[in-house]
Write a protein that holds these residues in place. Structure first.
Motif, mmCIF file in Angstrom:
data_model
loop_
_atom_site.group_PDB
_atom_site.id
_atom_site.type_symbol
_atom_site.label_atom_id
_atom_site.label_comp_id
_atom_site.label_asym_id
_atom_site.label_seq_id
_atom_site.Cartn_x
_atom_site.Cartn_y
_atom_site.Cartn_z
ATOM 1 N N LEU A 194 57.895 101.346 115.110
ATOM 2 C CA LEU A 194 58.440 101.396 113.755
ATOM 3 C C LEU A 194 57.357 101.579 112.703
ATOM 4 O O LEU A 194 57.539 102.319 111.729
ATOM 5 N N ALA A 195 56.214 100.958 112.878
ATOM 6 C CA ALA A 195 55.131 101.042 111.897
ATOM 7 C C ALA A 195 54.627 102.469 111.707
ATOM 8 O O ALA A 195 54.023 102.777 110.670
ATOM 9 N N ASP A 196 54.892 103.346 112.660
ATOM 10 C CA ASP A 196 54.441 104.737 112.571
ATOM 11 C C ASP A 196 55.491 105.652 111.954
ATOM 12 O O ASP A 196 55.266 106.861 111.822
ATOM 13 N N SER A 197 56.628 105.132 111.563
ATOM 14 C CA SER A 197 57.702 105.928 110.972
ATOM 15 C C SER A 197 57.340 106.343 109.543
ATOM 16 O O SER A 197 56.542 105.682 108.879
ATOM 17 N N THR A 198 57.954 107.437 109.085
ATOM 18 C CA THR A 198 57.702 107.929 107.726
ATOM 19 C C THR A 198 59.018 108.324 107.064
ATOM 20 O O THR A 198 60.024 108.545 107.740
ATOM 21 N N GLU A 217 66.749 97.169 104.064
ATOM 22 C CA GLU A 217 67.692 96.533 104.987
ATOM 23 C C GLU A 217 68.262 97.622 105.882
ATOM 24 O O GLU A 217 68.672 98.679 105.397
ATOM 25 N N PHE A 218 68.288 97.377 107.179
ATOM 26 C CA PHE A 218 68.874 98.294 108.152
ATOM 27 C C PHE A 218 70.285 97.796 108.450
ATOM 28 O O PHE A 218 70.482 96.636 108.781
ATOM 29 N N HIS A 219 71.284 98.702 108.328
ATOM 30 C CA HIS A 219 72.684 98.314 108.506
ATOM 31 C C HIS A 219 73.294 98.756 109.828
ATOM 32 O O HIS A 219 74.472 98.518 110.060
ATOM 33 N N GLY A 220 72.509 99.420 110.657
ATOM 34 C CA GLY A 220 73.029 99.811 111.958
ATOM 35 C C GLY A 220 73.205 101.304 112.108
ATOM 36 O O GLY A 220 72.935 102.087 111.204
ATOM 37 N N VAL A 221 73.664 101.677 113.302
ATOM 38 C CA VAL A 221 73.859 103.066 113.693
ATOM 39 C C VAL A 221 75.265 103.209 114.248
ATOM 40 O O VAL A 221 75.772 102.299 114.917
ATOM 41 N N GLY A 222 75.903 104.337 113.975
ATOM 42 C CA GLY A 222 77.237 104.592 114.520
ATOM 43 C C GLY A 222 77.556 106.070 114.557
ATOM 44 O O GLY A 222 76.892 106.880 113.908
ATOM 45 N N GLU A 223 78.573 106.394 115.311
ATOM 46 C CA GLU A 223 79.045 107.776 115.407
ATOM 47 C C GLU A 223 79.983 108.052 114.237
ATOM 48 O O GLU A 223 80.777 107.195 113.858
ATOM 49 N N ASP A 224 79.883 109.261 113.677
ATOM 50 C CA ASP A 224 80.803 109.639 112.612
ATOM 51 C C ASP A 224 81.935 110.495 113.183
ATOM 52 O O ASP A 224 81.873 110.909 114.349
ATOM 53 N N PRO A 225 83.001 110.759 112.413
ATOM 54 C CA PRO A 225 84.142 111.522 112.924
ATOM 55 C C PRO A 225 83.834 112.991 113.221
ATOM 56 O O PRO A 225 84.659 113.693 113.787
ATOM 57 N N ASP A 285 57.551 88.184 106.528
ATOM 58 C CA ASP A 285 58.500 87.086 106.323
ATOM 59 C C ASP A 285 59.933 87.483 106.690
ATOM 60 O O ASP A 285 60.881 87.151 105.979
ATOM 61 N N GLY A 286 60.088 88.233 107.776
ATOM 62 C CA GLY A 286 61.408 88.615 108.244
ATOM 63 C C GLY A 286 62.040 89.776 107.503
ATOM 64 O O GLY A 286 63.195 90.118 107.755
ATOM 65 N N GLU A 287 61.308 90.394 106.572
ATOM 66 C CA GLU A 287 61.836 91.529 105.819
ATOM 67 C C GLU A 287 61.033 92.774 106.172
ATOM 68 O O GLU A 287 59.867 92.695 106.540
ATOM 69 N N TYR A 288 61.673 93.940 106.025
ATOM 70 C CA TYR A 288 60.997 95.203 106.260
ATOM 71 C C TYR A 288 60.604 95.800 104.920
ATOM 72 O O TYR A 288 61.416 95.867 103.993
#
Length: 183
Positions: free
Chosen positions: A53-57, A126-134, A103-106
């Protein structure tokens, strides 16, 4: 910080493009005794998720002329050279310099450019998750916030009020609600 699989379940490495139809870039600033809220309606960007994750941009570009505070006269003034100077600086950009947990935050550290001035900012994410769309796509949801001082970007316009007050506050709260689609 950890691998993407343990930190953000369902989020896979690769390119995730910001969906402007299902995302928002909003702000608020004190105006007299309340806050005025506004948004930018034209923007684009992408998130490059790495295995670590630390290498993400992430990068984003916002069209400043798309400013909307629900008041045409105010919008015209904010677009003018008094404030955003959209004619000479048509875009605002953001590019990450790093992702970290604290401290538990990104936190997403990056450079924000407004009116040709680039300054560092940190977004709380805040990350809210991943899901498939219609439509057969895979989406990820994020919220991010930060507060900047407009004067750090050369936005000095103000109107003094009786006493020591001023028409505008210096702090601008920025809120992002982002849906990103896996490329």
């Amino acid at each position: 910080m950890g691998s993407i699989a343990t930190v953000a379940p369902g989020l896979t490495a690769g390119t995730w493009n910001i969906d402007p139809v299902h995302s928002e870039v909003t702000f608020s600033i004190r105006h007299l005794m309340t806050k005025v809220r506004g948004s930018f309606t034209e923007f684009s960007g992408a998130i490059q998720i790495a295995e670590e994750l630390a290498d993400s941009t992430a990068t984003a570009e916002i069209k400043m002329a798309s400013l909307d505070t629900r008041n045409a006269d105010r919008d015209a003034h904010v677009r003018s050279s008094d404030v955003l100077d959209v004619e000479n600086h048509p875009t605002m950009t953001f590019a990450t310099k790093g992702v970290r947990a604290e401290d538990g935050e990104y936190l997403l550290d990056g450079d924000l450019t407004i009116r040709g001035v680039t300054r560092p900012v940190t977004l709380k994410v805040e990350f809210h998750g991943v899901g498939e769309d219609p439509w057969g796509g895979t989406r990820a949801g994020f919220s991010a916030t930060t507060t900047i001082n407009r004067k750090d970007w050369g936005i000095e316009f103000n109107v003094p009020l009786k006493g020591e007050g001023a028409l505008l506050g210096d702090k601008v709260d920025i809120q992002l609600e982002i849906q990103a689609v896996r490329a």
